[in-house]
Design a protein around this motif. Structure first.
Motif, mmCIF file in Angstrom:
data_model
loop_
_atom_site.group_PDB
_atom_site.id
_atom_site.type_symbol
_atom_site.label_atom_id
_atom_site.label_comp_id
_atom_site.label_asym_id
_atom_site.label_seq_id
_atom_site.Cartn_x
_atom_site.Cartn_y
_atom_site.Cartn_z
ATOM 1 N N GLU A 1 0.840 -1.216 0.000
ATOM 2 C CA GLU A 1 0.000 0.000 0.000
ATOM 3 C C GLU A 1 0.866 1.254 0.000
ATOM 4 O O GLU A 1 0.617 2.204 -0.738
ATOM 5 N N SER A 2 1.933 1.228 0.828
ATOM 6 C CA SER A 2 2.822 2.402 0.870
ATOM 7 C C SER A 2 3.509 2.608 -0.470
ATOM 8 O O SER A 2 3.745 3.746 -0.875
ATOM 9 N N MET A 3 3.846 1.517 -1.145
ATOM 10 C CA MET A 3 4.497 1.644 -2.457
ATOM 11 C C MET A 3 3.550 2.326 -3.441
ATOM 12 O O MET A 3 3.939 3.201 -4.212
ATOM 13 N N ILE A 4 2.271 1.908 -3.374
ATOM 14 C CA ILE A 4 1.287 2.510 -4.288
ATOM 15 C C ILE A 4 1.118 3.992 -3.962
ATOM 16 O O ILE A 4 1.212 4.857 -4.826
ATOM 17 N N SER A 5 0.941 4.292 -2.640
ATOM 18 C CA SER A 5 0.650 5.690 -2.289
ATOM 19 C C SER A 5 1.877 6.596 -2.456
ATOM 20 O O SER A 5 1.746 7.808 -2.538
ATOM 21 N N SER A 6 3.076 6.002 -2.528
ATOM 22 C CA SER A 6 4.259 6.859 -2.712
ATOM 23 C C SER A 6 4.420 7.274 -4.173
ATOM 24 O O SER A 6 5.371 7.984 -4.518
ATOM 25 N N GLY A 7 3.528 6.802 -5.034
ATOM 26 C CA GLY A 7 3.529 7.268 -6.425
ATOM 27 C C GLY A 7 4.473 6.513 -7.343
ATOM 28 O O GLY A 7 4.826 7.016 -8.414
ATOM 29 N N LEU A 8 4.880 5.312 -6.952
ATOM 30 C CA LEU A 8 5.731 4.511 -7.852
ATOM 31 C C LEU A 8 4.959 4.206 -9.139
ATOM 32 O O LEU A 8 3.751 3.919 -9.094
ATOM 33 N N ARG A 9 5.677 4.265 -10.254
ATOM 34 C CA ARG A 9 5.018 4.018 -11.543
ATOM 35 C C ARG A 9 4.495 2.583 -11.638
ATOM 36 O O ARG A 9 5.094 1.658 -11.093
ATOM 37 N N LYS A 10 3.385 2.402 -12.374
ATOM 38 C CA LYS A 10 2.884 1.047 -12.689
ATOM 39 C C LYS A 10 3.992 0.322 -13.455
ATOM 40 O O LYS A 10 4.710 0.950 -14.240
ATOM 41 N N GLY A 11 4.117 -0.950 -13.204
ATOM 42 C CA GLY A 11 5.097 -1.726 -13.976
ATOM 43 C C GLY A 11 6.535 -1.577 -13.477
ATOM 44 O O GLY A 11 7.457 -2.142 -14.066
ATOM 45 N N VAL B 1 2.210 -8.586 -5.580
ATOM 46 C CA VAL B 1 2.959 -7.486 -6.203
ATOM 47 C C VAL B 1 2.396 -7.231 -7.614
ATOM 48 O O VAL B 1 2.183 -6.086 -8.026
ATOM 49 N N ARG B 2 2.098 -8.330 -8.316
ATOM 50 C CA ARG B 2 1.541 -8.199 -9.662
ATOM 51 C C ARG B 2 0.188 -7.495 -9.595
ATOM 52 O O ARG B 2 -0.091 -6.563 -10.333
ATOM 53 N N LYS B 3 -0.665 -7.960 -8.630
ATOM 54 C CA LYS B 3 -2.007 -7.360 -8.483
ATOM 55 C C LYS B 3 -1.911 -5.870 -8.172
ATOM 56 O O LYS B 3 -2.791 -5.095 -8.538
ATOM 57 N N ALA B 4 -0.847 -5.486 -7.460
ATOM 58 C CA ALA B 4 -0.689 -4.063 -7.106
ATOM 59 C C ALA B 4 -0.215 -3.244 -8.309
ATOM 60 O O ALA B 4 -0.032 -2.031 -8.198
#
Ligand code: SAH
Length: 529
Positions: free
Chosen positions: A392-402, A421-424
């Motif tokens: 969740e933190s990785m997503i909210s920190s704005g890391l690019r998709k892929g 990780v894939r689902k995220a």
């Protein structure tokens, strides 16, 4: 005048290994000498028997360990076989090695250490003794008995209460009684009534204070005090068993005043912690302070894989924008070494790599502290432990998709995390960087587990569960006796426990070692169930 060497150096086999007879102390593992512990930690070969605290065996990384004590069936190795083993080991071909013969208490006090030293010396083997704290003094001290005391006893006599072939030894009973000294009997539980009778017959006051201490200095220490004429009966009534020491004399009367009075809610409890070899947890000492005997031992050893094609590929492809997701301290340790090695190589040719690192994402504070210890910056740290929060933190920190997410991990890790990780929305790249191997338990620990003498068996990792249940299935029998509870650090370890046919009785609500230690304390505190 300089001391004459006890042996002609010409006669001592130049290439023979050196044998150290080391006293392990009476039972409390902290009562070994600094010199003894140092030798234990650096010896190549260790020979030991049943009276030696298992905690000390675990302190020795010696490649070769020889157990010469009682077997699970109760048979002991004959003394001449032990001495010939020492001689054989010392004369073995190859470069000289350091051999430690570890013996309970002091090697030269009723330990037959003298015989072992003489045989080695006669065979030309260099032998040295490292004295130890003897049970006849230490067990009594822990039970509140100073063996000498101004005005009560001018000295102490250490005696055996047992002949080699059984029965009461020939002792100068009259002389002992007349001496007025404190009399300390080793190996005297079965002959105690005869000892008391002999002393009284030879004129000792039947009301002379006496004390018998079982398992002195260990958490299971028990003691009974009483007048000489009643001590044997009291010992039987209280079910006191060997190993035990008996003291007769006025000093025994000081025990009620001086015996340790700190509250020890876990006194007598035996707790086995199975952890990874490299990890030590200082929190465990709280259980020791509460009186438990804690055997904190490695159940599993992790070895780094070297230069597999996937590791080489990871190290070559890794970029500063890539994520490295680390789910265990071991993975963090091994990955950190890989990265340091790689950077050291690059630095030799390019100075701009200093300060370079990928996006580091540890999934718990303990993993994070390993990274910090090795000089890395923790880029993303979730507020709560566990990989779900980290994602969740990785997503909210704005890391690019892929974004590539490297997952350095064990050879046996499953697909759950890569899938998440894939689902995220990231690109999972799992890479095995270490393998795990079971570490065999020492005979004493096995014996305690098999005979159901352990109160709690604590697994700190699923791999420890697999290691024990596959390599030592006989241990499971001991767990059926009802005394032993099984505890797990967290749900993964609990799942491994139940998958292997055991019940899991305790998992802390927070999956950390301090929380687990607190849960164990609460479980065993009197009054809780
Ligand atoms: N070398 C050892 C003694 C070995 S003879 C020493 O110096 O202590 C074994 C006897 O020692 C046992 O039968 C018992 O009488 C005594 N003993 C050893 N450990 C003991 C302990 N922890 N508590 C009480 N007695 C102990």
């Amino acid at each position: 005048m300089p001391r004459k060497p006890s042996q002609d150096p010409e006669q001592v086999g130049a290439n023979f290994s050196r044998v150290f007879l080391v006293g392990a102390g009476p039972g409390d593992p902290d009562l070994i000498t600094v010199k003894g512990l140092d030798l234990l930690e650096r010896c190549d070969v260790l020979v030991y028997d049943s009276l030696v605290p298992p905690e000390l065996i675990e302190r020795s990384p010696a490649a070769e360990k020889h157990y010469v004590g009682k077997t699970l069936g109760g048979h002991a190795m004959p003394q001449d076989e032990i001495t010939s083993l020492l001689v054989r080991l010392a004369k073995a071909p190859g470069p000289p090695r350091t051999i430690v013969r570890l013996k309970g208490g002091d090697p030269y006090v009723f330990g037959r250490g003298g015989e072992e030293a003489i045989t080695c010396a006669r065979a030309g083997i260099p032998v040295e003794v490292v004295p130890g704290v003897t049970a006849g003094i230490a067990a009594l001290a822990y039970a509140g008995v100073p063996v000498t005391h101004r005005g009560l006893s001018k000295g102490v006599v250490l005696l055996t209460g047992h002949k080699a072939r059984g029965g009461l030894p020939d002792l100068p009973w009259r002389g002992l009684v007349d001496s007025g000294l404190s009399l300390v009997f080793y190996m005297g539980v079965t002959t105690l009534s005869s000892i008391a009778r002999k002393l009284i017959l030879h004129g000792m006051d039947p009301d002379t204070p006496a004390i018998t201490v079982q398992e002195g200095t260990l958490p299971g220490q028990r003691q009974v005090t009483g007048p000489l004429h009643a001590i044997a009966r009291l010992v039987t009534e209280h079910g006191i068993r060997p190993p035990a020491i008996t003291a007769v004399g006025s000093v025994a009367g000081l025990s009620p005043l001086l015996s340790r009075q700190l509250p020890r809610p876990l006194a007598g409890r035996i707790i086995v912690f199975l952890r990874a070899e490299e990890r030590h947890y200082s929190e465990i000492s709280q259980l020791r302070s509460a009186g438990a005997r804690v055997l904190d031992i490695p159940g599993i050893r992790f070895l780094p894989l070297t230069d597999t094609p996937r590791i080489t590929d990871m190290m070559r492809s890794l970029e500063a924008s890539h994520v490295v997701l680390l789910t265990s301290s071991i993975a963090a340790e091994f990955f950190s070494s890989l990265l340091h090695r790689q950077l050291a190589g690059k630095q030799a040719t390019n100075s701009s790599v200093a300060g370079w690192q990928p996006v580091m994402v540890p999934t718990s504070p303990s993993v994070s502290s390993v990274l910090v210890k090795h000089g890395w910056e923790v880029t993303i740290q979730a507020g709560t432990p566990g990989w779900a929060a980290s994602l969740e933190s990785m997503i909210s920190s704005g890391l690019r998709k892929g974004t590539p997410v490297w997952m350095p991990r064990s050879t046996v890790a499953d697909d759950q995390l890569p899938e998440a990780v894939r689902k995220a929305g990231f690109l999972p790249l799992p890479v095995p960087i270490y393998s795990s191997h079971p570490v065999p338990l020492s005979m004493d620990v096995r014996s305690m587990l098999v005979h159901g003498r352990v109160d709690a068996l604590v697994f700190l990792a699923p791999s420890c569960v697999e290691s024990v249940t596959s390599s030592m299935p006989e241990i499971l029998k001991g767990l059926d006796t009802g005394r032993t509870i099984v505890a797990a650090l967290g749900p993964k370890t609990r799942a491994a426990i139940t998958r292997n046919g055991l019940s899991c009785h305790l998992v802390p609500s927070e999956y950390t070692v301090p929380a687990l230690v607190k849960a164990i304390l609460r479980y065993f505190e009197p009054g809780s169930s």
